[in-house]
Design a protein around this motif. Sequence first.
Motif, PDB file in Angstrom:
ATOM      1  N   ASP A 173      42.503  50.602  39.640  1.00  0.00           N
ATOM      2  CA  ASP A 173      42.974  51.333  40.817  1.00  0.00           C
ATOM      3  C   ASP A 173      43.594  52.670  40.407  1.00  0.00           C
ATOM      4  OD1 ASP A 173      42.249  49.162  42.395  1.00  0.00           O
ATOM      5  OD2 ASP A 173      44.284  48.365  42.527  1.00  0.00           O
ATOM      6  N   ALA A 272      44.284  48.581  47.644  1.00  0.00           N
ATOM      7  CA  ALA A 272      44.512  48.345  46.220  1.00  0.00           C
ATOM      8  C   ALA A 272      44.231  46.877  45.892  1.00  0.00           C
ATOM      9  CB  ALA A 272      45.949  48.692  45.856  1.00  0.00           C
ATOM     10  N   THR A 273      43.955  46.615  44.641  1.00  0.00           N
ATOM     11  CA  THR A 273      43.724  45.244  44.172  1.00  0.00           C
ATOM     12  C   THR A 273      44.962  44.394  44.439  1.00  0.00           C
ATOM     13  OG1 THR A 273      42.285  46.092  42.437  1.00  0.00           O
ATOM     14  CG2 THR A 273      43.112  43.849  42.166  1.00  0.00           C
TER      15      THR A 273
END
Length: 284
Positions: A173, A272-273
């Motif tokens: 990211d 985002a992850t």
Amino acid sequence: MSLTVTAATGNLGRLVVQALLDRGVPPQRIVAAVRSPEKAADLAERGIEVREADYSRPETLRAAFAGTERLLLVSSSAAGARTEQHLNVIEAAEDVPHLVYTSAAYADSVPIAMNAEHAVTEEVIRESGIPFTILRNNWYLENLTGNLGRALESGAIVGAAGEGRLSSASRADYAQAAAVVLTEGDRHLGLTYELAGDRPFTMLELAAEVSRQSGRDVAYRNLPQAQYAATLAKFGVPEVFAAMLAERDGAIARDEFVVRTGELARLIGRPATTFAEAVSAALK
């Protein structure tokens, strides 16, 4: 003119190079500035120019940055030596049109040892007159999931973060955000971004997610800060760095690393992850 990525053979640097390629940057326009060029043979094979750039050897830096349009200074991992190394890079980059620096979350407002060198670097960059963008990366999810094997064996994730929350995201990211800034350029000049995951979580939630996905009971074991530092040292972490990590956990316990700007998701154009996704990747 080139886009130059320092520490391009490191965990973050390699991901930035890949993110640039994924965004359509021709390999011939990318320079991988590395301490050990022999470790970048695979990058050279892809048509990327490899140049020697050792933060501790200023004589290697000016030539490495020649012709650079935008330079990504990936912060040094040498805690205690970062300031001098970063100053060497900034001095050598005085003619670079755009310097991008990977800093740390709340570098100038959370007064812990792990932030101090980043705060100094940011100040020097601002005073240098070099056009800049600062990317304050919060803690990597991989720092939390990298030792899950030990946690599964012992049945515990150990720390000193209490019930504090952390806004964390993956290296990929942050690398993608850096690639966006390097390719979009002027619209990011003079800006400082607080980059982090979209939803803060606690270490208790992390342990519960590891338990859920692994099918094994994993608890979060909270320790006093000094005891946690001693535990890290027992497992081979240098004492000075162990103390810094424990101090960081103390700041997390006070919710000092909760970031709600949403800037990472906006930069990369997607959520985002999540920590659940990171746990899944680590367990595989």
